[in-house]
Design a protein around this motif. Structure first.
Motif, PDB file in Angstrom:
ATOM      1  N   LEU A   1      35.626  40.627  43.086  1.00 52.19           N
ATOM      2  CA  LEU A   1      36.924  40.980  43.662  1.00 52.19           C
ATOM      3  C   LEU A   1      37.789  39.748  43.898  1.00 52.19           C
ATOM      4  CD1 LEU A   1      36.105  43.841  46.181  1.00 52.19           C
ATOM      5  CD2 LEU A   1      37.233  43.995  43.976  1.00 52.19           C
ATOM      6  N   SER A   2      37.185  38.677  44.364  1.00 48.34           N
ATOM      7  CA  SER A   2      37.975  37.465  44.588  1.00 48.34           C
ATOM      8  C   SER A   2      38.474  36.882  43.267  1.00 48.34           C
ATOM      9  CB  SER A   2      37.173  36.431  45.369  1.00 48.34           C
ATOM     10  OG  SER A   2      36.044  36.021  44.636  1.00 48.34           O
ATOM     11  N   LYS A   3      37.654  36.903  42.229  1.00 53.06           N
ATOM     12  CA  LYS A   3      38.069  36.416  40.913  1.00 53.06           C
ATOM     13  C   LYS A   3      39.182  37.295  40.341  1.00 53.06           C
ATOM     14  CE  LYS A   3      37.402  34.297  36.828  1.00 53.06           C
ATOM     15  NZ  LYS A   3      38.477  33.380  36.513  1.00 53.06           N
ATOM     16  N   THR A   4      39.071  38.600  40.515  1.00 57.43           N
ATOM     17  CA  THR A   4      40.079  39.527  40.008  1.00 57.43           C
ATOM     18  C   THR A   4      41.418  39.308  40.708  1.00 57.43           C
ATOM     19  OG1 THR A   4      38.342  41.141  39.552  1.00 57.43           O
ATOM     20  CG2 THR A   4      40.592  41.963  39.615  1.00 57.43           C
ATOM     21  N   MET A   5      41.391  39.179  42.026  1.00 57.21           N
ATOM     22  CA  MET A   5      42.629  38.959  42.775  1.00 57.21           C
ATOM     23  C   MET A   5      43.236  37.596  42.458  1.00 57.21           C
ATOM     24  SD  MET A   5      41.839  40.666  46.478  1.00 57.21           S
ATOM     25  CE  MET A   5      43.368  40.059  47.149  1.00 57.21           C
ATOM     26  N   LEU A   6      42.408  36.590  42.344  1.00 54.83           N
ATOM     27  CA  LEU A   6      42.894  35.249  42.039  1.00 54.83           C
ATOM     28  C   LEU A   6      43.558  35.209  40.660  1.00 54.83           C
ATOM     29  CD1 LEU A   6      43.032  32.382  43.157  1.00 54.83           C
ATOM     30  CD2 LEU A   6      40.863  31.937  42.030  1.00 54.83           C
ATOM     31  N   ASP A   7      42.944  35.852  39.666  1.00 52.44           N
ATOM     32  CA  ASP A   7      43.538  35.886  38.331  1.00 52.44           C
ATOM     33  C   ASP A   7      44.857  36.653  38.327  1.00 52.44           C
ATOM     34  OD1 ASP A   7      41.511  34.375  37.347  1.00 52.44           O
ATOM     35  OD2 ASP A   7      40.489  36.001  36.298  1.00 52.44           O
TER      36      ASP A   7
ATOM     37  N   VAL B   1      42.624  33.757  32.965  1.00 52.29           N
ATOM     38  CA  VAL B   1      41.220  34.062  32.688  1.00 52.29           C
ATOM     39  C   VAL B   1      40.442  32.841  32.222  1.00 52.29           C
ATOM     40  CG1 VAL B   1      41.629  36.499  32.222  1.00 52.29           C
ATOM     41  CG2 VAL B   1      41.642  34.889  30.341  1.00 52.29           C
ATOM     42  N   GLY B   2      41.112  31.713  32.061  1.00 45.95           N
ATOM     43  CA  GLY B   2      40.402  30.481  31.738  1.00 45.95           C
ATOM     44  C   GLY B   2      40.239  30.229  30.259  1.00 45.95           C
ATOM     45  N   GLY B   3      41.110  30.744  29.459  1.00 45.39           N
ATOM     46  CA  GLY B   3      41.023  30.552  28.015  1.00 45.39           C
ATOM     47  C   GLY B   3      40.625  31.841  27.329  1.00 45.39           C
ATOM     48  N   THR B   4      40.715  31.861  26.036  1.00 46.28           N
ATOM     49  CA  THR B   4      40.442  33.102  25.314  1.00 46.28           C
ATOM     50  C   THR B   4      39.035  33.173  24.740  1.00 46.28           C
ATOM     51  OG1 THR B   4      41.365  32.129  23.316  1.00 46.28           O
ATOM     52  CG2 THR B   4      42.838  33.453  24.677  1.00 46.28           C
ATOM     53  N   ILE B   5      38.390  32.047  24.519  1.00 49.13           N
ATOM     54  CA  ILE B   5      37.087  32.061  23.855  1.00 49.13           C
ATOM     55  C   ILE B   5      35.970  32.487  24.809  1.00 49.13           C
ATOM     56  CG2 ILE B   5      35.403  30.649  22.619  1.00 49.13           C
ATOM     57  CD1 ILE B   5      37.989  31.214  21.067  1.00 49.13           C
ATOM     58  N   ASP B   6      35.921  31.923  26.005  1.00 50.93           N
ATOM     59  CA  ASP B   6      34.823  32.224  26.923  1.00 50.93           C
ATOM     60  C   ASP B   6      34.763  33.692  27.343  1.00 50.93           C
ATOM     61  OD1 ASP B   6      33.858  29.640  26.811  1.00 50.93           O
ATOM     62  OD2 ASP B   6      35.048  28.973  28.526  1.00 50.93           O
ATOM     63  N   PRO B   7      35.871  34.320  27.745  1.00 48.94           N
ATOM     64  CA  PRO B   7      35.783  35.742  28.085  1.00 48.94           C
ATOM     65  C   PRO B   7      35.328  36.611  26.912  1.00 48.94           C
ATOM     66  CG  PRO B   7      37.801  34.837  28.966  1.00 48.94           C
ATOM     67  CD  PRO B   7      37.195  33.791  28.089  1.00 48.94           C
ATOM     68  N   MET B   8      35.771  36.276  25.710  1.00 54.86           N
ATOM     69  CA  MET B   8      35.354  37.046  24.537  1.00 54.86           C
ATOM     70  C   MET B   8      33.869  36.834  24.237  1.00 54.86           C
ATOM     71  SD  MET B   8      37.777  38.815  23.720  1.00 54.86           S
ATOM     72  CE  MET B   8      39.351  38.857  24.520  1.00 54.86           C
TER      73      MET B   8
ATOM     74  N   GLN C   1      34.411  41.766  32.999  1.00 57.31           N
ATOM     75  CA  GLN C   1      35.286  40.852  32.275  1.00 57.31           C
ATOM     76  C   GLN C   1      36.553  41.566  31.816  1.00 57.31           C
ATOM     77  OE1 GLN C   1      34.281  37.591  32.131  1.00 57.31           O
ATOM     78  NE2 GLN C   1      36.372  37.199  31.510  1.00 57.31           N
ATOM     79  N   ILE C   2      36.439  42.780  31.367  1.00 57.38           N
ATOM     80  CA  ILE C   2      37.617  43.549  30.958  1.00 57.38           C
ATOM     81  C   ILE C   2      38.513  43.820  32.161  1.00 57.38           C
ATOM     82  CG2 ILE C   2      38.366  45.807  30.085  1.00 57.38           C
ATOM     83  CD1 ILE C   2      35.941  45.673  28.173  1.00 57.38           C
ATOM     84  N   CYS C   3      37.922  44.105  33.324  1.00 56.75           N
ATOM     85  CA  CYS C   3      38.718  44.310  34.540  1.00 56.75           C
ATOM     86  C   CYS C   3      39.454  43.033  34.946  1.00 56.75           C
ATOM     87  CB  CYS C   3      37.839  44.805  35.682  1.00 56.75           C
ATOM     88  SG  CYS C   3      37.317  46.511  35.506  1.00 56.75           S
ATOM     89  N   ILE C   4      38.815  41.898  34.784  1.00 55.30           N
ATOM     90  CA  ILE C   4      39.463  40.620  35.107  1.00 55.30           C
ATOM     91  C   ILE C   4      40.645  40.375  34.165  1.00 55.30           C
ATOM     92  CG2 ILE C   4      39.115  38.115  35.008  1.00 55.30           C
ATOM     93  CD1 ILE C   4      36.294  38.637  36.174  1.00 55.30           C
ATOM     94  N   ILE C   5      40.468  40.643  32.875  1.00 53.08           N
ATOM     95  CA  ILE C   5      41.556  40.477  31.917  1.00 53.08           C
ATOM     96  C   ILE C   5      42.689  41.451  32.230  1.00 53.08           C
ATOM     97  CG2 ILE C   5      42.190  40.728  29.479  1.00 53.08           C
ATOM     98  CD1 ILE C   5      39.324  39.704  28.829  1.00 53.08           C
ATOM     99  N   LEU C   6      42.359  42.689  32.556  1.00 51.01           N
ATOM    100  CA  LEU C   6      43.385  43.671  32.913  1.00 51.01           C
ATOM    101  C   LEU C   6      44.124  43.287  34.187  1.00 51.01           C
ATOM    102  CD1 LEU C   6      41.658  47.075  32.067  1.00 51.01           C
ATOM    103  CD2 LEU C   6      43.571  45.990  30.885  1.00 51.01           C
TER     104      LEU C   6
END
Length: 108
Positions: A5-11, A57-64, A82-87
């Motif tokens: 939740l903290s990562k999602t809100m921060l992003d 999200v910190g770049g495109t390669i790591d989340p993928m 991870q999809i929720c963080i990107i959304l």
């Protein structure tokens, strides 16, 4: 509050802040060169939207890579997270862009 939740809100707020800050600075720059700030702010917000998501999200390669490895191993929980963080980052950037469009339309 847990990490997800903290990562999602921060992003969300990172993407929102990048769009808002970049558009406001473009508006200030356009005033300094004697142009209308509204169109410059709207154009900049549209261009910054995708970059705000990538930066949040910190770049495109790591989340993928997280999505790929966990999907292939059958671990769906990290994939959904991870999809929720990107959304969330997309929602922040989109809300920032819509707010700038609202402010920029008033400046026209």
């Amino acid at each position: 509050m847990n990490y997800f939740l903290s990562k999602t809100m921060l992003d969300f707020f990172i993407a929102f802040g990048m769009v808002i800050g970049g558009a406001f600075l473009a508006g200030i720059g356009s005033v300094l060169v004697f142009q209308a700030p509204g169109p410059a702010m709207i154009d900049t917000a549209d261009k910054l939207k995708i970059w705000a998501i990538v930066a949040a999200v910190g770049g495109t390669i790591d989340p993928m890579r997280v999505i790929e490895t966990n999907m292939l191993e059958g671990h769906l929980s990290p994939v959904v997270q991870q999809i929720c963080i990107i959304l969330s980052a997309f929602l922040g950037a989109h809300m920032g862009t819509e707010l700038i469009k609202l402010i920029g339309a008033e400046a026209l």
